[in-house]
Enzyme design. Structure first.
Site, PDB file in Angstrom:
ATOM      1  N   ASP A  51      35.409  18.041 -31.169  1.00 43.37           N
ATOM      2  CA  ASP A  51      35.965  18.029 -29.811  1.00 43.37           C
ATOM      3  C   ASP A  51      35.185  17.069 -28.915  1.00 43.37           C
ATOM      4  O   ASP A  51      35.764  16.388 -28.069  1.00 43.37           O
ATOM      5  CB  ASP A  51      35.929  19.435 -29.211  1.00 43.37           C
ATOM      6  CG  ASP A  51      37.027  20.322 -29.780  1.00 43.37           C
ATOM      7  OD1 ASP A  51      38.003  19.782 -30.329  1.00 43.37           O
ATOM      8  OD2 ASP A  51      36.899  21.557 -29.665  1.00 43.37           O
ATOM      9  N   ASN A 123      37.806  18.132 -19.804  1.00 41.36           N
ATOM     10  CA  ASN A 123      37.266  19.502 -19.908  1.00 41.36           C
ATOM     11  C   ASN A 123      36.882  20.048 -18.542  1.00 41.36           C
ATOM     12  O   ASN A 123      37.415  21.043 -18.104  1.00 41.36           O
ATOM     13  CB  ASN A 123      36.006  19.516 -20.775  1.00 41.36           C
ATOM     14  CG  ASN A 123      36.251  19.988 -22.196  1.00 41.36           C
ATOM     15  OD1 ASN A 123      37.375  20.318 -22.552  1.00 41.36           O
ATOM     16  ND2 ASN A 123      35.198  20.022 -22.991  1.00 41.36           N
ATOM     17  N   GLU A 124      35.899  19.398 -17.931  1.00 41.59           N
ATOM     18  CA  GLU A 124      35.410  19.906 -16.645  1.00 41.59           C
ATOM     19  C   GLU A 124      34.540  18.884 -15.936  1.00 41.59           C
ATOM     20  O   GLU A 124      34.034  17.940 -16.544  1.00 41.59           O
ATOM     21  CB  GLU A 124      34.601  21.205 -16.804  1.00 41.59           C
ATOM     22  CG  GLU A 124      33.186  21.091 -17.312  1.00 41.59           C
ATOM     23  CD  GLU A 124      33.075  20.825 -18.792  1.00 41.59           C
ATOM     24  OE1 GLU A 124      32.649  19.713 -19.155  1.00 41.59           O
ATOM     25  OE2 GLU A 124      33.427  21.697 -19.592  1.00 41.59           O
ATOM     26  N   TYR A 165      32.535  25.001 -21.552  1.00 43.87           N
ATOM     27  CA  TYR A 165      31.474  25.437 -20.633  1.00 43.87           C
ATOM     28  C   TYR A 165      31.957  26.600 -19.749  1.00 43.87           C
ATOM     29  O   TYR A 165      31.260  27.603 -19.558  1.00 43.87           O
ATOM     30  CB  TYR A 165      31.091  24.221 -19.770  1.00 43.87           C
ATOM     31  CG  TYR A 165      29.765  24.265 -19.056  1.00 43.87           C
ATOM     32  CD1 TYR A 165      28.941  25.376 -19.092  1.00 43.87           C
ATOM     33  CD2 TYR A 165      29.334  23.138 -18.340  1.00 43.87           C
ATOM     34  CE1 TYR A 165      27.714  25.364 -18.431  1.00 43.87           C
ATOM     35  CE2 TYR A 165      28.120  23.128 -17.676  1.00 43.87           C
ATOM     36  CZ  TYR A 165      27.310  24.245 -17.722  1.00 43.87           C
ATOM     37  OH  TYR A 165      26.122  24.233 -17.064  1.00 43.87           O
ATOM     38  N   ASN A 166      33.158  26.479 -19.239  1.00 42.08           N
ATOM     39  CA  ASN A 166      33.759  27.516 -18.391  1.00 42.08           C
ATOM     40  C   ASN A 166      33.707  28.901 -19.038  1.00 42.08           C
ATOM     41  O   ASN A 166      33.446  29.895 -18.378  1.00 42.08           O
ATOM     42  CB  ASN A 166      35.211  27.105 -18.110  1.00 42.08           C
ATOM     43  CG  ASN A 166      36.027  28.191 -17.448  1.00 42.08           C
ATOM     44  OD1 ASN A 166      35.909  28.419 -16.248  1.00 42.08           O
ATOM     45  ND2 ASN A 166      36.855  28.884 -18.213  1.00 42.08           N
ATOM     46  N   SER A 168      31.554  29.929 -21.281  1.00 43.62           N
ATOM     47  CA  SER A 168      30.171  30.398 -21.370  1.00 43.62           C
ATOM     48  C   SER A 168      29.697  31.044 -20.072  1.00 43.62           C
ATOM     49  O   SER A 168      28.765  31.838 -20.083  1.00 43.62           O
ATOM     50  CB  SER A 168      29.228  29.235 -21.692  1.00 43.62           C
ATOM     51  OG  SER A 168      29.628  28.568 -22.845  1.00 43.62           O
ATOM     52  N   ALA A 187      25.041  30.830 -12.058  1.00 41.38           N
ATOM     53  CA  ALA A 187      23.894  31.583 -11.519  1.00 41.38           C
ATOM     54  C   ALA A 187      23.773  31.487  -9.989  1.00 41.38           C
ATOM     55  O   ALA A 187      22.835  30.873  -9.472  1.00 41.38           O
ATOM     56  CB  ALA A 187      22.599  31.127 -12.200  1.00 41.38           C
TER      57      ALA A 187
HETATM   58  P1  NAP Z   1      27.933  19.733 -27.196  1.00 38.79           P
HETATM   59  O1  NAP Z   1      26.830  20.225 -26.363  1.00 38.79           O
HETATM   60  O2  NAP Z   1      27.648  19.231 -28.548  1.00 38.79           O
HETATM   61  O3  NAP Z   1      29.142  20.794 -27.310  1.00 38.79           O
HETATM   62  C1  NAP Z   1      29.181  22.052 -27.010  1.00 38.79           C
HETATM   63  C2  NAP Z   1      30.259  22.703 -27.873  1.00 38.79           C
HETATM   64  O4  NAP Z   1      31.483  22.760 -27.132  1.00 38.79           O
HETATM   65  C3  NAP Z   1      30.590  21.999 -29.197  1.00 38.79           C
HETATM   66  O5  NAP Z   1      30.691  22.994 -30.180  1.00 38.79           O
HETATM   67  C4  NAP Z   1      31.934  21.356 -28.914  1.00 38.79           C
HETATM   68  O6  NAP Z   1      32.716  21.189 -30.071  1.00 38.79           O
HETATM   69  C5  NAP Z   1      32.546  22.393 -28.010  1.00 38.79           C
HETATM   70  N1  NAP Z   1      33.673  21.993 -27.169  1.00 38.79           N
HETATM   71  C6  NAP Z   1      33.919  20.831 -26.532  1.00 38.79           C
HETATM   72  N2  NAP Z   1      35.064  20.910 -25.837  1.00 38.79           N
HETATM   73  C7  NAP Z   1      35.569  22.149 -26.052  1.00 38.79           C
HETATM   74  C8  NAP Z   1      36.727  22.842 -25.614  1.00 38.79           C
HETATM   75  N3  NAP Z   1      37.601  22.263 -24.784  1.00 38.79           N
HETATM   76  N4  NAP Z   1      36.905  24.128 -26.001  1.00 38.79           N
HETATM   77  C9  NAP Z   1      36.031  24.726 -26.818  1.00 38.79           C
HETATM   78  N5  NAP Z   1      34.906  24.135 -27.272  1.00 38.79           N
HETATM   79  C10 NAP Z   1      34.684  22.862 -26.892  1.00 38.79           C
HETATM   80  O7  NAP Z   1      28.720  18.595 -26.391  1.00 38.79           O
HETATM   81  P2  NAP Z   1      30.095  17.948 -26.734  1.00 38.79           P
HETATM   82  O8  NAP Z   1      30.531  18.254 -28.138  1.00 38.79           O
HETATM   83  O9  NAP Z   1      29.998  16.547 -26.341  1.00 38.79           O
HETATM   84  O10 NAP Z   1      31.104  18.741 -25.771  1.00 38.79           O
HETATM   85  C11 NAP Z   1      31.033  18.564 -24.399  1.00 38.79           C
HETATM   86  C12 NAP Z   1      31.334  19.867 -23.752  1.00 38.79           C
HETATM   87  O11 NAP Z   1      30.300  20.809 -24.002  1.00 38.79           O
HETATM   88  C13 NAP Z   1      31.366  19.797 -22.238  1.00 38.79           C
HETATM   89  O12 NAP Z   1      32.590  19.273 -21.763  1.00 38.79           O
HETATM   90  C14 NAP Z   1      31.162  21.247 -21.870  1.00 38.79           C
HETATM   91  O13 NAP Z   1      32.399  21.939 -21.775  1.00 38.79           O
HETATM   92  C15 NAP Z   1      30.422  21.827 -23.039  1.00 38.79           C
HETATM   93  N6  NAP Z   1      29.128  22.357 -22.594  1.00 38.79           N
HETATM   94  C16 NAP Z   1      28.925  23.682 -22.713  1.00 38.79           C
HETATM   95  C17 NAP Z   1      27.781  24.265 -22.209  1.00 38.79           C
HETATM   96  C18 NAP Z   1      27.615  25.733 -22.366  1.00 38.79           C
HETATM   97  O14 NAP Z   1      28.503  26.357 -22.937  1.00 38.79           O
HETATM   98  N7  NAP Z   1      26.553  26.302 -21.832  1.00 38.79           N
HETATM   99  C19 NAP Z   1      26.803  23.483 -21.612  1.00 38.79           C
HETATM  100  C20 NAP Z   1      27.036  22.116 -21.504  1.00 38.79           C
HETATM  101  C21 NAP Z   1      28.215  21.552 -22.002  1.00 38.79           C
HETATM  102  P3  NAP Z   1      32.379  20.076 -31.185  1.00 38.79           P
HETATM  103  O15 NAP Z   1      31.206  20.586 -31.938  1.00 38.79           O
HETATM  104  O16 NAP Z   1      33.637  20.060 -32.021  1.00 38.79           O
HETATM  105  O17 NAP Z   1      32.128  18.772 -30.505  1.00 38.79           O
END
Ligand code: NAP
Ligand code: MN
Length: 266
Positions: A51, A123-124, A165-166, A168, A187
Site C-alpha cells: 500500500d 490516505n490522510e 493511521y486513522n 490506529s 493525544a
Molecule cells: P509504513 O509506516 O510502512 O506503513 C504503515 C502500514 O500501513 C503498512 O503496513 C502499510 O501497508 C499500511 N497502510 C498504508 N495505507 C493503508 C491503508 N489505506 N489502509 C490500511 N493500511 C494501510 O508507511 P507506508 O507503507 O508508506 O504507509 C503510509 C501510511 O502509514 C500513512 O499514510 C499512514 O496512514 C500510515 N501511518 C500509520 C501510523 C500509525 O498507525 N500509528 C503512523 C504513521 C503512518 P504496506 O505494508 O502494504 O505498505
C-alpha cells in the site's frame, strides 16, 4: 479498452522487483499493451509493492484522474490498495484487457498551507508537534471556531485512509462511497484549560476544515501527506477539504472496500 493501453510500472529499483517487472512487461506486451518509460505517457499505472508503494505511485505521478492505477502486491497480504498479487500477473492482465472493465473511485483531499500551494492526499494529512512539547491549534469548521486543540496533533483522513493511521487513533472505518473527511485527534489534553470534542468527527465533502497554528513558539510542526513529509517549516494556517478529484482503480467482483476490510482485519 483501446484508450487504456500505455502502461507505466512504478516500483523500487531492486534486482528482485526489476526481474518481476521485466516478466510483467513481456506478458503485457504480448497482450497488446505498450510499456512506457515516462509516466506522463501512461494511462495505466501499475505499482509493484505494498500500500505504501501504491501511495507513492499516485503521488509521484501527480494524482492523475485520467489514469487507472493498479496495485500489485509483493507480500502475501494484498492490503487495501493492491488488488492483485505478483504471482498472479495473468489474472491482472485478464482484468486489464476486459472490454467491460469497471472502475472504483477513491476520494482525495486537498491541503493548502499558508497559501503556498495545494497538496493532495489519498490516505490522510497529519500535523503533529515536531518537538516533545504539546502543540496548539485553533480548529475551525467553515467559519465556526469549533475548538482549541492542545496535544500531539491531528489528522484528517479520506475514506480509504480510514483503515490506516486513522484506525490506529480509533477513528471509524468509512465507506469510500461516502465522499467525506474524518478528523481525529492524536493525544489531546483535556482539562479545565483545554477542551476538545475528544472523538473523531466526519465532515461532509462540502465543508472546509481550517487550523490556525497558535504562534506560541511551537509552531514548526511535522506535517505529512500520506507517507511523505511536507517540507514547509513555519506554519500559520492550514486548510483542508475534499478535492473533488478521485483516484481510479479496477473494480472486480471480490474487491469491494468491505471485502478488503474483512480480508485485512477480521
Ligand atoms: P509504513 O509506516 O510502512 O506503513 C504503515 C502500514 O500501513 C503498512 O503496513 C502499510 O501497508 C499500511 N497502510 C498504508 N495505507 C493503508 C491503508 N489505506 N489502509 C490500511 N493500511 C494501510 O508507511 P507506508 O507503507 O508508506 O504507509 C503510509 C501510511 O502509514 C500513512 O499514510 C499512514 O496512514 C500510515 N501511518 C500509520 C501510523 C500509525 O498507525 N500509528 C503512523 C504513521 C503512518 P504496506 O505494508 O502494504 O505498505
Ligand atoms: Mn509500507
Amino acid at each position: 479498452m483501446a484508450d487504456r493501453q500505455h502502461v507505466y510500472l512504478f516500483y523500487r529499483q531492486v534486482p528482485e522487483l526489476t526481474k518481476k517487472a521485466t516478466e510483467l512487461s513481456e506478458l503485457a506486451e504480448k497482450n497488446g499493451f505498450n510499456i512506457v518509460e515516462n509516466h506522463q505517457e501512461a494511462n495505466i499505472i501499475i505499482s509493484i509493492g505494498g500500500d505504501g508503494t501504491f501511495l507513492q505511485s499516485v503521488r509521484k505521478t501527480g494524482f492523475r484522474n485520467d489514469c487507472l492505477y493498479v496495485g500489485l502486491a509483493t507480500k502475501e497480504n494484498l492490503g487495501m490498495y493492491c488488488d492483485f498479487h505478483i504471482d498472479e500477473i495473468s489474472e491482472m492482465i485478464a482484468a486489464m484487457t476486459d472490454k467491460h472493465i469497471k472502475v472504483r473511485k477513491y476520494p482525495t483531499i486537498k491541503v493548502n498551507v499558508d497559501g503556498e500551494g495545494t497538496f493532495y492526499c489519498l490516505n490522510e494529512f497529519s500535523i503533529r508537534s515536531g518537538i516533545i512539547k504539546t502543540f496548539a491549534l485553533d480548529v475551525y469548521i467553515d467559519d465556526l471556531h469549533f475548538e482549541t486543540f492542545c496535544g500531539d496533533g491531528m489528522l484528517i483522513a479520506t475514506p480509504t485512509g480510514s483503515t490506516a493511521y486513522n484506525k490506529s487513533v480509533k477513528g471509524a472505518v468509512v465507506d469510500p462511497l461516502l465522499p467525506c473527511l474524518q478528523v481525529s485527534e492524536i493525544a489531546s489534553l483535556n482539562n479545565n484549560q483545554f477542551r476538545t470534542l475528544d472523538s473523531s468527527f466526519i465532515l461532509s465533502g462540502d465543508r472546509k476544515l481550517i487550523f490556525h497554528v497558535i504562534q506560541d513558539g511551537n509552531d514548526y510542526p511535522t506535517m505529512a501527506m500520506d507517507n511523505e513529509a511536507l517540507s514547509i517549516q513555519h506554519v500559520k494556517k492550514v486548510e483542508v477539504q475534499l478535492s473533488g478529484e478521485v483516484i481510479k482503480t479496477i473494480k472486480l467482483k471480490n474487491n469491494s472496500f468491505w471485502h478488503k476490510v474483512k480480508r485485512s482485519f477480521l
